[in-house]
Design a protein around this motif. Structure first.
Motif, PDB file in Angstrom:
ATOM      1  N   TRP B 156     -84.463 -23.941 -59.898  1.00  0.00           N
ATOM      2  CA  TRP B 156     -84.794 -23.370 -58.585  1.00  0.00           C
ATOM      3  C   TRP B 156     -86.099 -23.975 -58.060  1.00  0.00           C
ATOM      4  O   TRP B 156     -86.212 -24.314 -56.875  1.00  0.00           O
ATOM      5  CB  TRP B 156     -84.866 -21.849 -58.683  1.00  0.00           C
ATOM      6  N   ALA B 157     -87.087 -24.155 -58.920  1.00  0.00           N
ATOM      7  CA  ALA B 157     -88.358 -24.757 -58.503  1.00  0.00           C
ATOM      8  C   ALA B 157     -88.131 -26.183 -58.001  1.00  0.00           C
ATOM      9  O   ALA B 157     -88.690 -26.599 -56.982  1.00  0.00           O
ATOM     10  CB  ALA B 157     -89.348 -24.753 -59.663  1.00  0.00           C
ATOM     11  N   LYS B 158     -87.284 -26.906 -58.722  1.00  0.00           N
ATOM     12  CA  LYS B 158     -86.968 -28.287 -58.334  1.00  0.00           C
ATOM     13  C   LYS B 158     -86.273 -28.307 -56.967  1.00  0.00           C
ATOM     14  O   LYS B 158     -86.590 -29.121 -56.106  1.00  0.00           O
ATOM     15  CB  LYS B 158     -86.061 -28.897 -59.414  1.00  0.00           C
ATOM     16  N   GLU B 159     -85.331 -27.386 -56.803  1.00  0.00           N
ATOM     17  CA  GLU B 159     -84.625 -27.311 -55.518  1.00  0.00           C
ATOM     18  C   GLU B 159     -85.601 -26.988 -54.387  1.00  0.00           C
ATOM     19  O   GLU B 159     -85.545 -27.587 -53.312  1.00  0.00           O
ATOM     20  CB  GLU B 159     -83.523 -26.234 -55.577  1.00  0.00           C
ATOM     21  N   ALA B 160     -86.524 -26.050 -54.655  1.00  0.00           N
ATOM     22  CA  ALA B 160     -87.514 -25.674 -53.630  1.00  0.00           C
ATOM     23  C   ALA B 160     -88.356 -26.894 -53.245  1.00  0.00           C
ATOM     24  O   ALA B 160     -88.626 -27.137 -52.060  1.00  0.00           O
ATOM     25  CB  ALA B 160     -88.397 -24.548 -54.150  1.00  0.00           C
ATOM     26  N   GLN B 161     -88.754 -27.675 -54.257  1.00  0.00           N
ATOM     27  CA  GLN B 161     -89.535 -28.884 -53.979  1.00  0.00           C
ATOM     28  C   GLN B 161     -88.733 -29.841 -53.109  1.00  0.00           C
ATOM     29  O   GLN B 161     -89.248 -30.384 -52.130  1.00  0.00           O
ATOM     30  CB  GLN B 161     -89.907 -29.566 -55.297  1.00  0.00           C
ATOM     31  N   GLU B 162     -87.451 -30.034 -53.467  1.00  0.00           N
ATOM     32  CA  GLU B 162     -86.619 -30.970 -52.710  1.00  0.00           C
ATOM     33  C   GLU B 162     -86.383 -30.490 -51.277  1.00  0.00           C
ATOM     34  O   GLU B 162     -86.249 -31.285 -50.360  1.00  0.00           O
ATOM     35  CB  GLU B 162     -85.294 -31.221 -53.441  1.00  0.00           C
ATOM     36  N   ARG B 163     -86.368 -29.185 -51.102  1.00  0.00           N
ATOM     37  CA  ARG B 163     -86.174 -28.645 -49.754  1.00  0.00           C
ATOM     38  C   ARG B 163     -87.450 -28.686 -48.911  1.00  0.00           C
ATOM     39  O   ARG B 163     -87.420 -28.398 -47.717  1.00  0.00           O
ATOM     40  CB  ARG B 163     -85.674 -27.196 -49.834  1.00  0.00           C
ATOM     41  N   GLY B 164     -88.584 -29.001 -49.552  1.00  0.00           N
ATOM     42  CA  GLY B 164     -89.807 -29.182 -48.764  1.00  0.00           C
ATOM     43  C   GLY B 164     -90.950 -28.243 -49.083  1.00  0.00           C
ATOM     44  O   GLY B 164     -91.956 -28.231 -48.360  1.00  0.00           O
ATOM     45  N   ALA B 165     -90.840 -27.450 -50.163  1.00  0.00           N
ATOM     46  CA  ALA B 165     -91.965 -26.595 -50.536  1.00  0.00           C
ATOM     47  C   ALA B 165     -93.178 -27.448 -50.883  1.00  0.00           C
ATOM     48  O   ALA B 165     -93.040 -28.532 -51.443  1.00  0.00           O
ATOM     49  CB  ALA B 165     -91.586 -25.719 -51.737  1.00  0.00           C
ATOM     50  N   GLY B 166     -94.362 -26.959 -50.554  1.00  0.00           N
ATOM     51  CA  GLY B 166     -95.590 -27.711 -50.825  1.00  0.00           C
ATOM     52  C   GLY B 166     -96.249 -27.299 -52.129  1.00  0.00           C
ATOM     53  O   GLY B 166     -97.094 -28.023 -52.668  1.00  0.00           O
ATOM     54  N   GLU B 167     -95.906 -26.112 -52.624  1.00  0.00           N
ATOM     55  CA  GLU B 167     -96.464 -25.597 -53.874  1.00  0.00           C
ATOM     56  C   GLU B 167     -95.490 -24.596 -54.468  1.00  0.00           C
ATOM     57  O   GLU B 167     -94.725 -23.972 -53.739  1.00  0.00           O
ATOM     58  CB  GLU B 167     -97.766 -24.829 -53.603  1.00  0.00           C
ATOM     59  N   ILE B 168     -95.585 -24.444 -55.794  1.00  0.00           N
ATOM     60  CA  ILE B 168     -94.814 -23.402 -56.472  1.00  0.00           C
ATOM     61  C   ILE B 168     -95.798 -22.407 -57.069  1.00  0.00           C
ATOM     62  O   ILE B 168     -96.737 -22.795 -57.766  1.00  0.00           O
ATOM     63  CB  ILE B 168     -93.934 -24.003 -57.602  1.00  0.00           C
ATOM     64  N   LEU B 169     -95.587 -21.139 -56.782  1.00  0.00           N
ATOM     65  CA  LEU B 169     -96.382 -20.071 -57.396  1.00  0.00           C
ATOM     66  C   LEU B 169     -95.462 -19.352 -58.378  1.00  0.00           C
ATOM     67  O   LEU B 169     -94.564 -18.617 -57.962  1.00  0.00           O
ATOM     68  CB  LEU B 169     -96.877 -19.099 -56.307  1.00  0.00           C
ATOM     69  N   PHE B 170     -95.685 -19.609 -59.663  1.00  0.00           N
ATOM     70  CA  PHE B 170     -94.789 -19.048 -60.684  1.00  0.00           C
ATOM     71  C   PHE B 170     -95.463 -17.865 -61.374  1.00  0.00           C
ATOM     72  O   PHE B 170     -96.525 -18.000 -61.974  1.00  0.00           O
ATOM     73  CB  PHE B 170     -94.413 -20.139 -61.693  1.00  0.00           C
ATOM     74  N   THR B 171     -94.825 -16.702 -61.278  1.00  0.00           N
ATOM     75  CA  THR B 171     -95.289 -15.518 -61.992  1.00  0.00           C
ATOM     76  C   THR B 171     -94.339 -15.226 -63.147  1.00  0.00           C
ATOM     77  O   THR B 171     -93.144 -15.017 -62.931  1.00  0.00           O
ATOM     78  CB  THR B 171     -95.320 -14.282 -61.063  1.00  0.00           C
ATOM     79  N   SER B 172     -94.890 -15.215 -64.344  1.00  0.00           N
ATOM     80  CA  SER B 172     -94.092 -14.804 -65.493  1.00  0.00           C
ATOM     81  C   SER B 172     -94.117 -13.286 -65.577  1.00  0.00           C
ATOM     82  O   SER B 172     -95.169 -12.676 -65.779  1.00  0.00           O
ATOM     83  CB  SER B 172     -94.661 -15.388 -66.788  1.00  0.00           C
ATOM     84  N   MET B 173     -92.951 -12.677 -65.410  1.00  0.00           N
ATOM     85  CA  MET B 173     -92.875 -11.210 -65.463  1.00  0.00           C
ATOM     86  C   MET B 173     -93.136 -10.698 -66.875  1.00  0.00           C
ATOM     87  O   MET B 173     -93.567  -9.563 -67.049  1.00  0.00           O
ATOM     88  CB  MET B 173     -91.509 -10.752 -64.960  1.00  0.00           C
ATOM     89  N   ASN B 174     -92.892 -11.538 -67.879  1.00  0.00           N
ATOM     90  CA  ASN B 174     -93.177 -11.121 -69.260  1.00  0.00           C
ATOM     91  C   ASN B 174     -94.682 -11.001 -69.485  1.00  0.00           C
ATOM     92  O   ASN B 174     -95.134 -10.203 -70.292  1.00  0.00           O
ATOM     93  CB  ASN B 174     -92.635 -12.146 -70.254  1.00  0.00           C
ATOM     94  N   HIS B 175     -95.451 -11.838 -68.774  1.00  0.00           N
ATOM     95  CA  HIS B 175     -96.893 -11.893 -69.001  1.00  0.00           C
ATOM     96  C   HIS B 175     -97.685 -11.067 -68.000  1.00  0.00           C
ATOM     97  O   HIS B 175     -98.834 -10.736 -68.250  1.00  0.00           O
ATOM     98  CB  HIS B 175     -97.370 -13.350 -68.944  1.00  0.00           C
ATOM     99  N   ASP B 176     -97.077 -10.788 -66.832  1.00  0.00           N
ATOM    100  CA  ASP B 176     -97.826 -10.152 -65.752  1.00  0.00           C
ATOM    101  C   ASP B 176     -98.341  -8.776 -66.156  1.00  0.00           C
ATOM    102  O   ASP B 176     -97.581  -7.926 -66.622  1.00  0.00           O
ATOM    103  CB  ASP B 176     -96.935 -10.020 -64.512  1.00  0.00           C
ATOM    104  N   GLY B 177     -99.648  -8.586 -65.989  1.00  0.00           N
ATOM    105  CA  GLY B 177    -100.254  -7.279 -66.230  1.00  0.00           C
ATOM    106  C   GLY B 177    -100.582  -6.969 -67.678  1.00  0.00           C
ATOM    107  O   GLY B 177    -101.252  -5.979 -67.951  1.00  0.00           O
ATOM    108  N   VAL B 178    -100.153  -7.837 -68.610  1.00  0.00           N
ATOM    109  CA  VAL B 178    -100.391  -7.489 -70.016  1.00  0.00           C
ATOM    110  C   VAL B 178    -101.607  -8.197 -70.626  1.00  0.00           C
ATOM    111  O   VAL B 178    -102.015  -7.880 -71.748  1.00  0.00           O
ATOM    112  CB  VAL B 178     -99.131  -7.693 -70.896  1.00  0.00           C
ATOM    113  N   LYS B 179    -102.184  -9.175 -69.866  1.00  0.00           N
ATOM    114  CA  LYS B 179    -103.489  -9.748 -70.218  1.00  0.00           C
ATOM    115  C   LYS B 179    -103.562 -10.445 -71.572  1.00  0.00           C
ATOM    116  O   LYS B 179    -104.592 -10.422 -72.233  1.00  0.00           O
ATOM    117  CB  LYS B 179    -104.567  -8.656 -70.163  1.00  0.00           C
ATOM    118  N   THR B 180    -102.455 -11.069 -71.980  1.00  0.00           N
ATOM    119  CA  THR B 180    -102.482 -11.787 -73.251  1.00  0.00           C
ATOM    120  C   THR B 180    -102.391 -13.299 -73.030  1.00  0.00           C
ATOM    121  O   THR B 180    -102.084 -14.044 -73.960  1.00  0.00           O
ATOM    122  CB  THR B 180    -101.312 -11.334 -74.141  1.00  0.00           C
ATOM    123  N   GLY B 181    -102.661 -13.747 -71.816  1.00  0.00           N
ATOM    124  CA  GLY B 181    -102.616 -15.176 -71.515  1.00  0.00           C
ATOM    125  C   GLY B 181    -101.420 -15.529 -70.646  1.00  0.00           C
ATOM    126  O   GLY B 181    -100.454 -14.770 -70.546  1.00  0.00           O
TER     127      GLY B 181
END
Lengths: 199, 251
Positions: B156-181
């Motif tokens: 999906w990130a690759k497709e977004a790039q090919e469609r013209g996105a200028g940046e990808i903001l990736f949030t890992s839901m496994n890591h979000d809010g748990v403060k372990t890196g």
């Protein structure tokens, strides 16, 4: 002080307006040729695609107006690129104020993941020339967002290193231009805008 | 040299900054303009304002807030959560934001990326992706992490790039809010597979996590919320730490 921001089909005008307001200046945003001609200073901002924007400038005859201006003019971002001779973006002739060519960043083979395009973020400016800079600004960080750049040439007024060195600013006679966004470059950018206002 | 960026993220709900833990359990932490101004003064490189209620409650009126932010803040900022069609983008850009982040709307209608990139330039278009690692793959979620999709992070990130996105903001839901890196392994893979910048989000708990995300994770920018909001890490201290560890940052 009567500062005009040229209004045309390019974004980011609002940010420039707010940055000037923070410096205590209320700019006039207009496409009216008389107002532009008689202003003390003119700002030519721009975010967008080069060839379609050049088409628009030609249709509205803003192209002839801009090159004829005698007061200090500051081009920003796409504004800088359009003030050059030619751009690879849409393969278009531009205003020809500066002789520099505008090209697309091409990372060296194998460096596509290191030198990403667009060149986006904070980078330093060096070899500063022209009245919009002062020695305190040497090697300071400013904010860039662009995929095309003006090569180093006789009118280079500041240089930045990315895939290779490029013109972070240009200057010739009354024409000044920055590839970076002074309106988004924190206190450093505010100083550059202030220097322009005080030219 | 291009600096690595530190980006505080301000999640907005009803005009107030909030930060959820694992996307739920929301607590209010203050006025977005006040917080944003403070972060800019402390040396934040960019700000992200995400209206976390928008895609769920279909609320779109961010324009006034965006204009207030643009008036006061002299660094770039991204706005997300209020964009589902081109006219939203137009209004928010006119109000003074520098970039727009699209997430659920892009998954549902990928052509929105093409349209926005064509209309405003790739540099305006940040594609935000929330993904969760389950059963050996990274599944993309929409609606603030509520609904799983059939999309996979890397393609999906690759497709977004090919469609013209200028940046990808990736949030890992496994890591979000748990403060372990941050999700450094997935981030490195993502960054290496793309030619546009990657903003890492989810998991920042201490300064070392930022060092890791820029070295091991190969991210171009690191985004965090609660550690800044609750003053667990001060941005000037973080930047000094990164400089001491030979990571280029704007001081």
């Amino acid at each position: 002080m009567n500062i005009v921001i040229i209004k045309y089909n390019a974004g980011n005008i609002r940010s420039v307006q707010f940055a000037l307001q923070r410096l205590g200046v209320e700019p006039v945003i207009t496409a009216d040729p008389e107002a532009i001609k008689t202003a003390d200073k003119v700002i030519f901002p721009g975010v967008g695609e080069a060839s379609t924007t050049m088409d628009y400038l030609r249709e509205t005859k803003l192209d002839q107006l801009i090159v004829s201006l005698k007061q200090p003019v500051l081009g920003i971002c796409l504004g800088l690129q359009l003030m050059c001779k030619h751009s690879e973006e849409g393969n278009t002739d531009c205003l020809g104020i500066f002789d520099e060519e505008v090209k697309r960043f091409i990372p060296a083979p194998g460096e596509e993941n290191i030198h990403k395009v667009p060149h986006m973020g904070w980078n330093t400016i060096t070899n500063l020339k022209s009245g919009i800079f002062d020695p305190s600004l040497d090697n300071q960080y400013v904010y860039f967002v662009h995929s095309f750049y003006a090569a180093i040439g006789p009118h280079t007024a500041a240089a930045t290193q990315y895939t290779q060195p490029f013109s972070a600013a240009l200057h010739k006679d009354n024409f000044y231009a920055t590839q970076f966004h002074p309106e988004k470059s924190g206190p450093v950018g505010a100083k550059i805008l202030k220097n322009f206002i005080e030219l | 040299m291009l600096a690595k960026r530190i980006i505080p993220c301000l999640d907005i709900k009803d005009g107030q900054t909030v930060k959820g833990v694992n996307f739920l359990d929301i607590k209010s932490v203050g006025d977005p303009v006040e917080l944003g101004t403070l972060y800019a003064e402390q040396g934040a490189d960019e700000l992200v304002f995400l209206d976390i209620t928008a895609s769920h409650e279909k609320r779109k009126t961010l324009v006034e807030l965006v204009q207030r932010i643009a008036r006061h803040i002299n660094i770039p900022f991204t706005v997300g959560g209020g964009v589902s069609e081109l006219s939203d983008a137009d209004a928010l850009l006119a109000a003074g934001c520098d970039k727009l982040s699209i997430n659920s709307a892009a998954v549902r209608n990928p052509q929105l990326i093409d349209q926005m990139a064509k209309g405003f330039g790739s540099q305006f278009v940040v594609t935000a992706i929330d993904a969760k690692y389950e059963n050996g793959k990274w599944t993309v979620f929409v609606n603030g992490g509520r609904i799983a999709t059939d999309k996979e992070l890397f393609s999906w990130a690759k497709e977004a790039q090919e469609r013209g996105a200028g940046e990808i903001l990736f949030t890992s839901m496994n890591h979000d809010g748990v403060k372990t890196g941050f999700a450094c392994e997935a981030l490195a893979q993502l960054s290496e597979s793309l030619s546009i910048p990657v903003i890492a989000s989810g998991g920042a708990g201490n300064m070392e996590h930022f060092k890791d995300v820029f070295t091991k994770g190969k991210a171009d920018a690191g985004l965090a919320a609660s550690i800044f909001h609750f003053k667990e890490i001060a941005i000037p201290d973080l930047k000094k730490y990164l400089t001491d560890n030979n990571i280029p940052v704007r001081l």
